[in-house]
Design an enzyme around this catalytic site. Structure first.
Site, PDB file in Angstrom:
ATOM      1  N   HIS A  18       0.853  -1.197   0.000  1.00  0.00           N
ATOM      2  CA  HIS A  18       0.000   0.000   0.000  1.00  0.00           C
ATOM      3  C   HIS A  18       0.884   1.242   0.000  1.00  0.00           C
ATOM      4  O   HIS A  18       1.335   1.715   1.041  1.00  0.00           O
ATOM      5  CB  HIS A  18      -0.926  -0.008   1.231  1.00  0.00           C
ATOM      6  CG  HIS A  18      -2.022   1.006   1.158  1.00  0.00           C
ATOM      7  ND1 HIS A  18      -3.355   0.666   1.232  1.00  0.00           N
ATOM      8  CD2 HIS A  18      -1.996   2.349   1.023  1.00  0.00           C
ATOM      9  CE1 HIS A  18      -4.097   1.764   1.147  1.00  0.00           C
ATOM     10  NE2 HIS A  18      -3.276   2.799   1.025  1.00  0.00           N
ATOM     11  N   GLY A  27      -9.962   7.691  -1.887  1.00  0.00           N
ATOM     12  CA  GLY A  27     -10.599   8.984  -1.684  1.00  0.00           C
ATOM     13  C   GLY A  27     -11.365   8.990  -0.379  1.00  0.00           C
ATOM     14  O   GLY A  27     -11.415   7.991   0.337  1.00  0.00           O
ATOM     15  N   ASP A  64       1.667   9.129  -6.165  1.00  0.00           N
ATOM     16  CA  ASP A  64       1.628  10.589  -6.025  1.00  0.00           C
ATOM     17  C   ASP A  64       1.833  11.036  -4.583  1.00  0.00           C
ATOM     18  O   ASP A  64       1.797  12.239  -4.305  1.00  0.00           O
ATOM     19  CB  ASP A  64       0.319  11.152  -6.592  1.00  0.00           C
ATOM     20  CG  ASP A  64      -0.918  10.483  -6.018  1.00  0.00           C
ATOM     21  OD1 ASP A  64      -0.787   9.438  -5.359  1.00  0.00           O
ATOM     22  OD2 ASP A  64      -2.035  11.007  -6.231  1.00  0.00           O
ATOM     23  N   GLU A 116     -10.668   3.358   7.172  1.00  0.00           N
ATOM     24  CA  GLU A 116      -9.651   4.345   7.518  1.00  0.00           C
ATOM     25  C   GLU A 116     -10.319   5.594   8.091  1.00  0.00           C
ATOM     26  O   GLU A 116     -10.154   5.924   9.256  1.00  0.00           O
ATOM     27  CB  GLU A 116      -8.819   4.718   6.289  1.00  0.00           C
ATOM     28  CG  GLU A 116      -7.760   5.775   6.576  1.00  0.00           C
ATOM     29  CD  GLU A 116      -7.087   6.294   5.319  1.00  0.00           C
ATOM     30  OE1 GLU A 116      -6.012   6.914   5.452  1.00  0.00           O
ATOM     31  OE2 GLU A 116      -7.632   6.105   4.212  1.00  0.00           O
ATOM     32  N   ASP A 136       1.808   4.006   2.805  1.00  0.00           N
ATOM     33  CA  ASP A 136       0.744   4.871   2.301  1.00  0.00           C
ATOM     34  C   ASP A 136       1.334   5.983   1.434  1.00  0.00           C
ATOM     35  O   ASP A 136       1.297   5.903   0.230  1.00  0.00           O
ATOM     36  CB  ASP A 136      -0.095   5.443   3.445  1.00  0.00           C
ATOM     37  CG  ASP A 136      -1.482   5.855   3.001  1.00  0.00           C
ATOM     38  OD1 ASP A 136      -1.874   5.510   1.876  1.00  0.00           O
ATOM     39  OD2 ASP A 136      -2.190   6.505   3.785  1.00  0.00           O
ATOM     40  N   HIS A 167       1.190   5.004  -2.407  1.00  0.00           N
ATOM     41  CA  HIS A 167       0.637   5.828  -3.483  1.00  0.00           C
ATOM     42  C   HIS A 167       1.757   6.522  -4.242  1.00  0.00           C
ATOM     43  O   HIS A 167       2.588   7.207  -3.638  1.00  0.00           O
ATOM     44  CB  HIS A 167      -0.325   6.869  -2.922  1.00  0.00           C
ATOM     45  CG  HIS A 167      -1.590   6.293  -2.378  1.00  0.00           C
ATOM     46  ND1 HIS A 167      -2.756   6.214  -3.117  1.00  0.00           N
ATOM     47  CD2 HIS A 167      -1.882   5.757  -1.166  1.00  0.00           C
ATOM     48  CE1 HIS A 167      -3.713   5.658  -2.380  1.00  0.00           C
ATOM     49  NE2 HIS A 167      -3.205   5.371  -1.193  1.00  0.00           N
TER      50      HIS A 167
END
Length: 359
Positions: free
Chosen positions: A19, A176, A23, A206, A295, A21
């Protein structure tokens, strides 16, 4: 008593990341360079150290929504093929330098088309970057394609993930803000992926509670849960430390549904109050299928090694615990069984055995 692993030792351990990201992991200097090249003029700082500090401070709000706002600047400079290739290559390099041997890095193709790229061009650029950055570094990086839960393009992104699944796209995700955007809004995409025998994970538990986890699993059929922190709300712990699992928590544990936990990020978004109080301690003790992840390495100022080192300090974990988390992650990867087994038996276990022997 066996000495606890040090940070430098942990960095040398073979690690697995599920996990992360794309970006959320840019180097600050890269953001500055890409902003200058593209004419993006909204950065809050133009010196790498100050910009890195701004991202971490802005992410420390305790609010998932505020945390997500920081991505406007990273996504803003990731709108050309050249930018995507560079960011993906540097991601692979940074993970390899941290001792990661297998990673699944996610991003939302739909967020990178404002400069004129098609969805296919975005995916190909990232694949090329991962290939370039991984070459000769002892790491394999696959992509997870993310659809934004507040948009209506999940079927389109799911079809994209299936189209590229044999060339480096391992699966699908939705991400999101959870509140107000349940995963069941994207049920057609999940049903399509199941018909195509494809893998997917869902951000759930989350920023929202048990209903989000329940829908992700029982309505949508998620293979893994992104975060899943709030499963703790379905576990009662008595004064003597014994735990009673509710039906949903028991189902998650019994079915070995992987939890993609990101301790530092969870603290930043308010999903946990402190590392010592993070649910990962109880969930590990109860043998849930827990994995440890980053993350967003930029916003959290973190790495897999830093996450492990924090858990060692908070819970007194040793090499066996860190290996357990790592094997959990490799077992849960969206790879064929024989390939997972080869990495576990050929890379992870020998690597940890050597470190334990040297300790």
């Amino acid at each position: 008593m066996t000495q606890q692993p040090t940070f430098d030792e942990i960095r040398r351990a073979p690690k697995v990341l599920l996990h992360d990201h794309l970006d959320g992991g840019l180097r600050p200097q890269t953001i500055i360079d890409l902003a200058r090249e593209s004419g993006y003029d909204r950065l809050p700082a133009t010196e790498a150290g100050a910009l890195g500090d701004w991202f971490r401070e802005a992410a420390d709000s305790g609010s998932l929504e505020r945390y997500l706002e920081t991505f406007a600047h990273t996504v803003g400079v990731m709108q050309t093929r050249e930018a995507l290739v560079r960011v993906a290559a540097e991601c692979a390099q940074d993970l390899a330098d941290d001792g990661v041997v297998y990673a699944e890095v996610r991003y939302a193709p739909e967020l990178h088309t404002s400069g004129g790229l098609s969805l296919d061009q975005v995916v190909q650029a990232v694949l090329d970057g991962f290939r370039e950055g991984s070459d000769g570094r002892g790491i394999r990086v696959n992509s997870l394609l993310t659809a934004m839960r507040h948009q209506a393009r999940s079927m389109e992104i799911a079809e994209l993930a299936v189209r590229y699944r044999d060339v480096g796209v391992a699966g699908f995700d939705i991400a999101g803000a959870e509140a107000g955007y349940p995963p069941t809004r994207h049920l057609d995409a999940f049903e399509y992926l199941q018909r195509e025998n494809s893998h997917f994970t869902i951000h759930a538990g989350e920023g929202f509670g048990l209903p989000s986890i329940w829908q992700a699993i029982q309505w949508c059929g998620a293979d893994r849960l992104g975060h899943g922190v709030r499963i703790i709300d379905d576990i009662q712990v008595a004064s003597d430390g014994t735990a009673k699992l509710g039906r949903l928590a028991a189902y998650v544990r019994d079915k070995r549904i992987p939890l993609e936990m990101c301790p530092t990020s969870n603290l930043q978004t308010g999903a946990a109050s402190s590392l010592a109080d993070h649910p990962i301690g109880l969930l590990r003790r109860l043998y849930f299928r827990v994995t440890v992840n980053t993350d967003n390495r930029l916003m959290s100022g973190t790495s897999v090694s830093k996450e492990f080192a924090g858990l060692v300090d908070a819970f007194g974990y040793g090499w066996d615990d860190l290996q357990w988390f790592t094997v959990n992650a490799m077992k849960s990867a969206f790879l064929p069984f024989d390939e997972r087994l080869a990495i576990i038996n050929g890379v992870i276990k020998p690597g940890f055995a050597q470190l334990k022997w040297q300790a």
